[in-house]
Each structure stands twice: as structure tokens, then as C-alpha cells.
Motif scaffolding. Structure first.
Motif, PDB file in Angstrom:
ATOM      1  N   LEU A 143       0.838  -1.202   0.000  1.00 46.15           N
ATOM      2  CA  LEU A 143       0.000   0.000   0.000  1.00 46.15           C
ATOM      3  C   LEU A 143       0.872   1.251   0.000  1.00 46.15           C
ATOM      4  CD1 LEU A 143      -2.939  -0.877   2.445  1.00 46.15           C
ATOM      5  CD2 LEU A 143      -2.789  -1.217  -0.030  1.00 46.15           C
ATOM      6  N   TYR A 144       1.958   1.235   0.796  1.00 45.75           N
ATOM      7  CA  TYR A 144       2.900   2.358   0.804  1.00 45.75           C
ATOM      8  C   TYR A 144       3.562   2.518  -0.569  1.00 45.75           C
ATOM      9  CZ  TYR A 144       2.592   2.924   5.865  1.00 45.75           C
ATOM     10  OH  TYR A 144       2.141   3.165   7.129  1.00 45.75           O
ATOM     11  N   GLU A 145       4.020   1.409  -1.122  1.00 49.39           N
ATOM     12  CA  GLU A 145       4.692   1.437  -2.421  1.00 49.39           C
ATOM     13  C   GLU A 145       3.787   1.986  -3.518  1.00 49.39           C
ATOM     14  OE1 GLU A 145       6.190  -1.899  -5.615  1.00 49.39           O
ATOM     15  OE2 GLU A 145       6.505  -2.329  -3.480  1.00 49.39           O
ATOM     16  N   TRP A 146       2.508   1.638  -3.474  1.00 45.23           N
ATOM     17  CA  TRP A 146       1.544   2.060  -4.482  1.00 45.23           C
ATOM     18  C   TRP A 146       0.960   3.447  -4.189  1.00 45.23           C
ATOM     19  CZ3 TRP A 146      -1.037  -3.320  -3.841  1.00 45.23           C
ATOM     20  CH2 TRP A 146      -0.272  -4.291  -4.503  1.00 45.23           C
ATOM     21  N   GLY A 147       1.408   4.077  -3.092  1.00 46.85           N
ATOM     22  CA  GLY A 147       0.927   5.415  -2.759  1.00 46.85           C
ATOM     23  C   GLY A 147      -0.450   5.453  -2.127  1.00 46.85           C
ATOM     24  N   LEU A 148      -0.883   4.307  -1.581  1.00 44.36           N
ATOM     25  CA  LEU A 148      -2.221   4.214  -0.989  1.00 44.36           C
ATOM     26  C   LEU A 148      -2.208   4.389   0.520  1.00 44.36           C
ATOM     27  CD1 LEU A 148      -3.455   1.178  -3.091  1.00 44.36           C
ATOM     28  CD2 LEU A 148      -4.204   3.558  -3.334  1.00 44.36           C
ATOM     29  N   ALA A 149      -1.035   4.537   1.111  1.00 49.89           N
ATOM     30  CA  ALA A 149      -0.933   4.720   2.570  1.00 49.89           C
ATOM     31  C   ALA A 149       0.320   5.525   2.880  1.00 49.89           C
ATOM     32  CB  ALA A 149      -0.887   3.369   3.286  1.00 49.89           C
ATOM     33  N   GLY A 150       0.220   6.351   3.924  1.00 52.13           N
ATOM     34  CA  GLY A 150       1.389   6.993   4.497  1.00 52.13           C
ATOM     35  C   GLY A 150       1.952   8.225   3.834  1.00 52.13           C
ATOM     36  N   GLY A 151       1.509   8.561   2.661  1.00 48.97           N
ATOM     37  CA  GLY A 151       2.109   9.714   2.004  1.00 48.97           C
ATOM     38  C   GLY A 151       1.094  10.788   1.669  1.00 48.97           C
ATOM     39  N   ALA A 152       1.591  11.874   1.147  1.00 49.46           N
ATOM     40  CA  ALA A 152       0.710  12.960   0.728  1.00 49.46           C
ATOM     41  C   ALA A 152      -0.186  12.469  -0.403  1.00 49.46           C
ATOM     42  CB  ALA A 152       1.548  14.145   0.260  1.00 49.46           C
ATOM     43  N   GLY A 153      -1.459  12.722  -0.273  1.00 43.45           N
ATOM     44  CA  GLY A 153      -2.419  12.317  -1.295  1.00 43.45           C
ATOM     45  C   GLY A 153      -2.869  10.877  -1.213  1.00 43.45           C
ATOM     46  N   SER A 154      -2.366  10.129  -0.214  1.00 43.98           N
ATOM     47  CA  SER A 154      -2.732   8.704  -0.142  1.00 43.98           C
ATOM     48  C   SER A 154      -4.223   8.509   0.159  1.00 43.98           C
ATOM     49  CB  SER A 154      -1.876   7.966   0.887  1.00 43.98           C
ATOM     50  OG  SER A 154      -2.063   8.495   2.180  1.00 43.98           O
ATOM     51  N   ALA A 155      -4.804   9.389   0.966  1.00 41.06           N
ATOM     52  CA  ALA A 155      -6.240   9.251   1.281  1.00 41.06           C
ATOM     53  C   ALA A 155      -7.075   9.414   0.020  1.00 41.06           C
ATOM     54  CB  ALA A 155      -6.645  10.272   2.340  1.00 41.06           C
ATOM     55  N   GLU A 156      -6.716  10.371  -0.826  1.00 47.55           N
ATOM     56  CA  GLU A 156      -7.457  10.576  -2.076  1.00 47.55           C
ATOM     57  C   GLU A 156      -7.286   9.388  -3.011  1.00 47.55           C
ATOM     58  OE1 GLU A 156      -5.222  12.966  -0.880  1.00 47.55           O
ATOM     59  OE2 GLU A 156      -6.789  14.197   0.030  1.00 47.55           O
ATOM     60  N   LYS A 157      -6.067   8.847  -3.066  1.00 46.51           N
ATOM     61  CA  LYS A 157      -5.817   7.673  -3.920  1.00 46.51           C
ATOM     62  C   LYS A 157      -6.611   6.465  -3.424  1.00 46.51           C
ATOM     63  CE  LYS A 157      -1.220   8.953  -5.522  1.00 46.51           C
ATOM     64  NZ  LYS A 157       0.212   8.632  -5.499  1.00 46.51           N
ATOM     65  N   LEU A 171     -14.000   2.345   4.391  1.00 48.64           N
ATOM     66  CA  LEU A 171     -12.912   1.435   4.745  1.00 48.64           C
ATOM     67  C   LEU A 171     -11.663   2.233   5.133  1.00 48.64           C
ATOM     68  CD1 LEU A 171     -13.128  -1.342   2.010  1.00 48.64           C
ATOM     69  CD2 LEU A 171     -13.585  -1.589   4.436  1.00 48.64           C
ATOM     70  N   THR A 172     -11.086   1.891   6.266  1.00 54.78           N
ATOM     71  CA  THR A 172      -9.802   2.469   6.659  1.00 54.78           C
ATOM     72  C   THR A 172      -8.709   1.820   5.813  1.00 54.78           C
ATOM     73  OG1 THR A 172      -9.431   0.748   8.303  1.00 54.78           O
ATOM     74  CG2 THR A 172     -10.598   2.745   9.047  1.00 54.78           C
ATOM     75  N   ALA A 173      -7.473   2.279   5.960  1.00 52.26           N
ATOM     76  CA  ALA A 173      -6.366   1.657   5.233  1.00 52.26           C
ATOM     77  C   ALA A 173      -6.256   0.176   5.604  1.00 52.26           C
ATOM     78  CB  ALA A 173      -5.055   2.379   5.520  1.00 52.26           C
ATOM     79  N   ASN A 174      -6.392  -0.141   6.906  1.00 51.56           N
ATOM     80  CA  ASN A 174      -6.340  -1.550   7.330  1.00 51.56           C
ATOM     81  C   ASN A 174      -7.534  -2.334   6.816  1.00 51.56           C
ATOM     82  OD1 ASN A 174      -3.911  -1.326   8.690  1.00 51.56           O
ATOM     83  ND2 ASN A 174      -4.869  -0.840  10.643  1.00 51.56           N
ATOM     84  N   GLY A 175      -8.711  -1.729   6.850  1.00 52.93           N
ATOM     85  CA  GLY A 175      -9.902  -2.394   6.328  1.00 52.93           C
ATOM     86  C   GLY A 175      -9.797  -2.635   4.833  1.00 52.93           C
ATOM     87  N   MET A 176      -9.243  -1.652   4.132  1.00 48.31           N
ATOM     88  CA  MET A 176      -9.052  -1.805   2.698  1.00 48.31           C
ATOM     89  C   MET A 176      -8.060  -2.929   2.413  1.00 48.31           C
ATOM     90  SD  MET A 176      -7.878   0.927  -0.212  1.00 48.31           S
ATOM     91  CE  MET A 176      -6.142   0.853   0.130  1.00 48.31           C
ATOM     92  N   LEU A 177      -6.982  -2.997   3.198  1.00 43.19           N
ATOM     93  CA  LEU A 177      -5.995  -4.059   3.017  1.00 43.19           C
ATOM     94  C   LEU A 177      -6.653  -5.430   3.174  1.00 43.19           C
ATOM     95  CD1 LEU A 177      -3.040  -4.928   2.619  1.00 43.19           C
ATOM     96  CD2 LEU A 177      -2.758  -4.738   5.093  1.00 43.19           C
ATOM     97  N   GLU A 178      -7.480  -5.566   4.202  1.00 47.59           N
ATOM     98  CA  GLU A 178      -8.184  -6.836   4.421  1.00 47.59           C
ATOM     99  C   GLU A 178      -9.101  -7.161   3.245  1.00 47.59           C
ATOM    100  OE1 GLU A 178     -11.005  -8.966   7.782  1.00 47.59           O
ATOM    101  OE2 GLU A 178     -10.591  -6.832   7.935  1.00 47.59           O
ATOM    102  N   ALA A 179      -9.867  -6.171   2.794  1.00 46.07           N
ATOM    103  CA  ALA A 179     -10.785  -6.391   1.670  1.00 46.07           C
ATOM    104  C   ALA A 179     -10.020  -6.755   0.403  1.00 46.07           C
ATOM    105  CB  ALA A 179     -11.643  -5.143   1.444  1.00 46.07           C
TER     106      ALA A 179
END
Length: 195
Positions: A143-157, A171-179
Motif C-alpha cells: 500500500l505504501y509502495e503504491w501510494g495508498l498509505a502513508g504519504g501525501a495524497g494517499s487518502a485521495e488515492k 474502509l480504513t487503510a487496514n480495512g481496505m488491506l483486508e478487503a
């Protein structure tokens, strides 16, 4: 009508009525937030989960996620599958006005949407071959590598990806990871993100 092995858990009786027209399965209603105070029903759900497996199919609004998260903490995760309906604006026919968030719940979903949500959860369809697609292997690092967590703009992505995949926006980042691990394998998701 498709037969499903697991017990499907929904919020209320209208959800159950809708689902019963789509699949042949044991469907248990939670009666909304009353599950928080009903120890007998929770014990019953644990027993069903251990014996047959559960599929949680709650609405995609905030209340549905509160209920889902409560059950995630109360029932061992290896016995539970999660089916997610997409965020669809609208109101159910029986209601005069839309819900608080203006989204359709389980009862307002089209049959093909419900079947797809159940299929993506990993439901065991008894009248189909036992072949199940490979899923999982996605990590928080991905998720970090793909820009989906932890960085600027990750929430929008994340929000854009959830919309693209017809997953609920709550879905939170953890919920999204599970899904994502329930629905995809790492390689197919990485290819999809590059498109």
C-alpha cells in the motif's frame, strides 16, 4: 437460485428478504445495534461461524461498519468472510426519504450486485465447482509502495481506488488491506493499478 454453504449475517429483516430472493442460504439478522447487548445471539453467531462459517454483509454506511467492526472483534477472523456492497446513492422503495448518508443498503441492491459481493467474499457456492481464484499476499508495504498509505495524497488515492473497485468509502487503510486480500492477489492488483 445459488446455494451458499456459509451463514450470511445481515442487519435487518428487509435485508434478509432481499437476500432470500437471490440465494438459498441460512440468513441471520442482527436487528441493527441490538447485537451489542445480546450475548445469546453473539454466542449463537460464534457457534454458527465455527460450524459453517459466516459471511458479514452489512450496509456500506457508517452504522454498517460499526456493526461489522464489532463482530470482527467478537468472532475469530478465520471463521468470517466479508462481503461488501458498493456505495450507491439512493433510497429503498419502502422508505420515504434516503438514509442519513443517502446510500442504498443491502435491501436496495440489485440481485447481480449482491451475488458479486458474495462471490468476491469467497462464499462457497455449493452448486459450482470448488475452484477458487488465488487471493491474498498484499501487504501494508505494498500500500505504501503504491501510494495508498502513508504519504501525501494517499487518502485521495485510496478513496479513488475504493470507488473504482466498488468498495465502500468508509474502509480504513487496514480495512481496505483486508478487503483487497479477500478479493485480489498481489500481482493482479498491481497490474490493475498500473492501468
Amino acid at each position: 437460485m445459488k446455494r451458499i454453504q456459509e451463514v450470511i449475517v445481515v442487519e435487518g429483516r428487509y435485508d434478509k428478504n432481499t437476500l432470500s430472493q437471490v440465494v438459498e442460504a441460512a440468513v441471520v439478522t442482527l436487528e441493527g445495534f441490538s447485537i451489542f447487548h445480546n450475548k445469546e445471539k453473539l454466542a449463537f453467531l460464534r457457534r454458527l461461524a465455527k460450524e459453517r462459517g459466516l459471511i458479514l454483509l452489512t450496509d456500506s454506511d457508517g452504522a454498517g461498519f460499526v456493526i461489522r467492526n464489532y463482530l470482527k472483534g467478537a468472532i475469530p477472523r478465520e471463521w468470517v468472510k466479508h462481503a461488501y456492497i458498493p456505495d450507491v446513492a439512493g433510497k429503498e422503495r419502502r422508505k420515504r426519504t434516503p438514509g442519513k448518508e443517502g446510500k442504498l443498503g443491502v435491501e436496495g441492491m440489485r440481485p447481480e450486485v449482491l451475488l458479486e459481493a458474495l462471490r468476491r467474499s469467497g462464499a462457497t457456492f455449493l452448486d459450482e465447482a470448488a475452484e477458487h481464484p488465488k487471493r491474498g499476499g498484499i501487504t501494508k508495504g505494498d500500500l505504501y509502495e503504491w501510494g495508498l498509505a502513508g504519504g501525501a495524497g494517499s487518502a485521495e488515492k485510496r478513496k479513488a481506488l475504493l470507488k473504482r473497485l466498488d468498495l465502500p468509502e468508509h474502509l480504513t487503510a487496514n480495512g481496505m488491506l483486508e478487503a483487497l486480500n479477500l478479493l485480489y492477489d498481489r500481482e493482479s492488483l498491481a497490474r490493475m493499478l498500473q492501468e
